[in-house]
Design a protein around this motif. Structure first.
Motif, PDB file in Angstrom:
ATOM      1  N   PHE A 106      32.100  42.181  36.591  1.00  0.00           N
ATOM      2  CA  PHE A 106      32.926  43.103  36.180  1.00  0.00           C
ATOM      3  C   PHE A 106      33.993  43.205  37.020  1.00  0.00           C
ATOM      4  CE2 PHE A 106      28.569  43.965  35.287  1.00  0.00           C
ATOM      5  CZ  PHE A 106      28.663  44.791  33.946  1.00  0.00           C
ATOM      6  N   ILE A 107      35.390  43.261  36.292  1.00  0.00           N
ATOM      7  CA  ILE A 107      36.461  43.275  37.087  1.00  0.00           C
ATOM      8  C   ILE A 107      36.867  44.774  37.068  1.00  0.00           C
ATOM      9  CG2 ILE A 107      38.973  42.540  36.928  1.00  0.00           C
ATOM     10  CD1 ILE A 107      37.975  39.934  35.448  1.00  0.00           C
ATOM     11  N   THR A 108      37.180  45.264  38.055  1.00  0.00           N
ATOM     12  CA  THR A 108      37.488  46.529  38.253  1.00  0.00           C
ATOM     13  C   THR A 108      39.009  46.674  38.951  1.00  0.00           C
ATOM     14  OG1 THR A 108      36.399  47.048  40.281  1.00  0.00           O
ATOM     15  CG2 THR A 108      35.316  47.721  38.269  1.00  0.00           C
ATOM     16  N   ALA A 109      40.004  47.265  38.233  1.00  0.00           N
ATOM     17  CA  ALA A 109      41.542  47.176  39.005  1.00  0.00           C
ATOM     18  C   ALA A 109      42.021  48.669  38.414  1.00  0.00           C
ATOM     19  CB  ALA A 109      41.949  46.248  38.506  1.00  0.00           C
ATOM     20  N   THR A 110      42.837  49.334  39.432  1.00  0.00           N
ATOM     21  CA  THR A 110      43.294  50.292  39.402  1.00  0.00           C
ATOM     22  C   THR A 110      44.830  50.408  39.073  1.00  0.00           C
ATOM     23  OG1 THR A 110      43.837  50.430  41.729  1.00  0.00           O
ATOM     24  CG2 THR A 110      41.728  51.443  41.055  1.00  0.00           C
ATOM     25  N   THR A 111      45.240  49.276  38.904  1.00  0.00           N
ATOM     26  CA  THR A 111      46.670  48.993  38.277  1.00  0.00           C
ATOM     27  C   THR A 111      46.828  47.821  37.663  1.00  0.00           C
ATOM     28  OG1 THR A 111      47.625  47.737  40.259  1.00  0.00           O
ATOM     29  CG2 THR A 111      47.558  50.143  40.617  1.00  0.00           C
ATOM     30  N   GLU A 112      47.934  47.887  36.766  1.00  0.00           N
ATOM     31  CA  GLU A 112      48.145  46.523  35.923  1.00  0.00           C
ATOM     32  C   GLU A 112      48.291  45.200  36.732  1.00  0.00           C
ATOM     33  OE1 GLU A 112      47.879  45.911  32.462  1.00  0.00           O
ATOM     34  OE2 GLU A 112      47.706  48.272  31.929  1.00  0.00           O
ATOM     35  N   ALA A 113      49.083  45.426  37.820  1.00  0.00           N
ATOM     36  CA  ALA A 113      49.319  44.310  38.727  1.00  0.00           C
ATOM     37  C   ALA A 113      48.124  43.887  39.277  1.00  0.00           C
ATOM     38  CB  ALA A 113      50.364  44.651  39.875  1.00  0.00           C
ATOM     39  N   LYS A 114      47.112  44.640  39.924  1.00  0.00           N
ATOM     40  CA  LYS A 114      46.101  44.286  40.659  1.00  0.00           C
ATOM     41  C   LYS A 114      45.192  43.802  39.373  1.00  0.00           C
ATOM     42  CE  LYS A 114      43.635  43.822  44.021  1.00  0.00           C
ATOM     43  NZ  LYS A 114      43.754  42.939  45.387  1.00  0.00           N
ATOM     44  N   GLN A 115      44.942  44.331  38.303  1.00  0.00           N
ATOM     45  CA  GLN A 115      44.095  43.390  37.154  1.00  0.00           C
ATOM     46  C   GLN A 115      44.519  41.949  36.786  1.00  0.00           C
ATOM     47  OE1 GLN A 115      44.568  45.300  33.087  1.00  0.00           O
ATOM     48  NE2 GLN A 115      42.238  45.525  33.340  1.00  0.00           N
ATOM     49  N   SER A 116      45.830  41.995  36.918  1.00  0.00           N
ATOM     50  CA  SER A 116      46.583  40.361  36.840  1.00  0.00           C
ATOM     51  C   SER A 116      45.898  39.557  38.089  1.00  0.00           C
ATOM     52  CB  SER A 116      47.943  40.560  36.588  1.00  0.00           C
ATOM     53  OG  SER A 116      48.261  39.424  36.255  1.00  0.00           O
ATOM     54  N   ALA A 117      46.151  40.119  39.037  1.00  0.00           N
ATOM     55  CA  ALA A 117      45.686  39.142  40.264  1.00  0.00           C
ATOM     56  C   ALA A 117      44.189  38.871  40.078  1.00  0.00           C
ATOM     57  CB  ALA A 117      46.073  39.880  41.238  1.00  0.00           C
ATOM     58  N   LEU A 118      43.484  39.840  39.686  1.00  0.00           N
ATOM     59  CA  LEU A 118      42.014  39.791  39.702  1.00  0.00           C
ATOM     60  C   LEU A 118      41.672  38.712  38.513  1.00  0.00           C
ATOM     61  CD1 LEU A 118      40.629  43.076  40.545  1.00  0.00           C
ATOM     62  CD2 LEU A 118      40.415  41.016  41.957  1.00  0.00           C
ATOM     63  N   HIS A 119      42.514  38.717  37.360  1.00  0.00           N
ATOM     64  CA  HIS A 119      42.296  37.927  36.259  1.00  0.00           C
ATOM     65  C   HIS A 119      42.288  36.418  36.541  1.00  0.00           C
ATOM     66  CE1 HIS A 119      42.623  40.927  32.827  1.00  0.00           C
ATOM     67  NE2 HIS A 119      41.583  41.040  33.532  1.00  0.00           N
ATOM     68  N   LYS A 120      43.432  36.190  37.661  1.00  0.00           N
ATOM     69  CA  LYS A 120      43.969  34.986  37.980  1.00  0.00           C
ATOM     70  C   LYS A 120      42.747  34.414  38.943  1.00  0.00           C
ATOM     71  CE  LYS A 120      46.386  31.525  39.609  1.00  0.00           C
ATOM     72  NZ  LYS A 120      45.532  30.381  39.627  1.00  0.00           N
ATOM     73  N   LEU A 121      42.226  35.260  39.863  1.00  0.00           N
ATOM     74  CA  LEU A 121      40.968  34.777  40.605  1.00  0.00           C
ATOM     75  C   LEU A 121      39.960  34.355  39.627  1.00  0.00           C
ATOM     76  CD1 LEU A 121      41.081  37.466  43.545  1.00  0.00           C
ATOM     77  CD2 LEU A 121      41.911  35.018  43.646  1.00  0.00           C
ATOM     78  N   MET A 122      39.528  35.101  38.857  1.00  0.00           N
ATOM     79  CA  MET A 122      38.356  35.135  38.044  1.00  0.00           C
ATOM     80  C   MET A 122      38.645  33.684  37.054  1.00  0.00           C
ATOM     81  SD  MET A 122      35.422  36.760  37.454  1.00  0.00           S
ATOM     82  CE  MET A 122      34.677  35.502  37.127  1.00  0.00           C
ATOM     83  N   ASP A 123      39.841  33.591  36.526  1.00  0.00           N
ATOM     84  CA  ASP A 123      40.129  32.365  35.744  1.00  0.00           C
ATOM     85  C   ASP A 123      39.765  30.949  36.741  1.00  0.00           C
ATOM     86  OD1 ASP A 123      40.779  33.631  33.497  1.00  0.00           O
ATOM     87  OD2 ASP A 123      42.860  33.807  33.892  1.00  0.00           O
ATOM     88  N   ASP A 124      40.373  31.090  37.963  1.00  0.00           N
ATOM     89  CA  ASP A 124      40.358  29.958  38.824  1.00  0.00           C
ATOM     90  C   ASP A 124      38.782  29.781  39.239  1.00  0.00           C
ATOM     91  OD1 ASP A 124      43.078  29.539  38.753  1.00  0.00           O
ATOM     92  OD2 ASP A 124      43.299  30.562  40.827  1.00  0.00           O
ATOM     93  N   LEU A 125      37.821  30.863  39.255  1.00  0.00           N
ATOM     94  CA  LEU A 125      36.617  30.800  39.597  1.00  0.00           C
ATOM     95  C   LEU A 125      35.850  30.143  38.420  1.00  0.00           C
ATOM     96  CD1 LEU A 125      33.977  31.191  41.456  1.00  0.00           C
ATOM     97  CD2 LEU A 125      33.887  33.454  40.153  1.00  0.00           C
ATOM     98  N   LEU A 126      36.120  30.499  37.199  1.00  0.00           N
ATOM     99  CA  LEU A 126      35.294  29.960  36.102  1.00  0.00           C
ATOM    100  C   LEU A 126      35.696  28.516  35.830  1.00  0.00           C
ATOM    101  CD1 LEU A 126      36.013  32.843  33.482  1.00  0.00           C
ATOM    102  CD2 LEU A 126      33.807  32.016  34.676  1.00  0.00           C
TER     103      LEU A 126
END
Length: 157
Positions: A106-126
């Motif tokens: 579950f990716i929880t982000a409070t801003t668009e910028a943080k959401q984008s950064a977390l998506h990058k981390l998740m993509d790399d992890l996958l």
């Protein structure tokens, strides 16, 4: 350059459930996340409704998992929560394929910028098969500690 699991996975954001369906699993984790101030009280309703229109199953990865992008208006803290499924269940992908998910992120982000950064981390992890398998199969804080002490590289950046 590499990021280590110690920089990415907080042991307090990892849970295990015996729930046999997505809806029940979301209800269970929703109570935990709301209680810790990570999401607001609409989490369960919003995420179960969202799953019907935007399925979260991921294909072409080492371990079948789902990645749920929690809407920003529901999130109160930034982070990625890992829910281990002791009873893998069928989930759909955006392409209409079925997978038997072993874990849900579950990716929880409070801003668009943080959401984008977390998506990058998740993509790399996958894309890192070894680390994904390790995280999905480690179901205790002790197990995660052992991964961290081995300095297992989680992903490059």
């Amino acid at each position: 350059m590499y990021r280590f699991i110690t920089e990415w996975m907080d042991t307090n954001l990892m849970w295990v459930t015996e729930q046999p369906t997505f809806d029940l699993a979301v209800q269970a984790i929703g109570l935990e996340l709301e209680g810790r101030g990570i999401v607001n009280d609409t989490f369960t309703r919003v995420v179960t409704e969202q799953e019907r229109t935007i399925p979260s199953g991921v294909t072409d990865v080492a371990v079948p998992v789902a990645v749920v992008d929690v809407p920003i208006h529901v999130s109160k803290q930034d982070g990625i929560t890992l829910l281990h499924l002791n009873q893998p269940f069928v989930m759909q992908t955006i392409a209409g394929e079925s997978i038997r998910a072993e874990a849900i992120f579950f990716i929880t982000a409070t801003t668009e910028a943080k959401q984008s950064a977390l998506h990058k981390l998740m993509d790399d992890l996958l894309m890192d098969d070894e680390t994904l398998q390790a995280l999905v199969h480690v179901q205790s804080r002790t197990g995660l500690y052992h991964l961290q002490t081995m300095d297992l590289k989680a992903f490059s950046y």
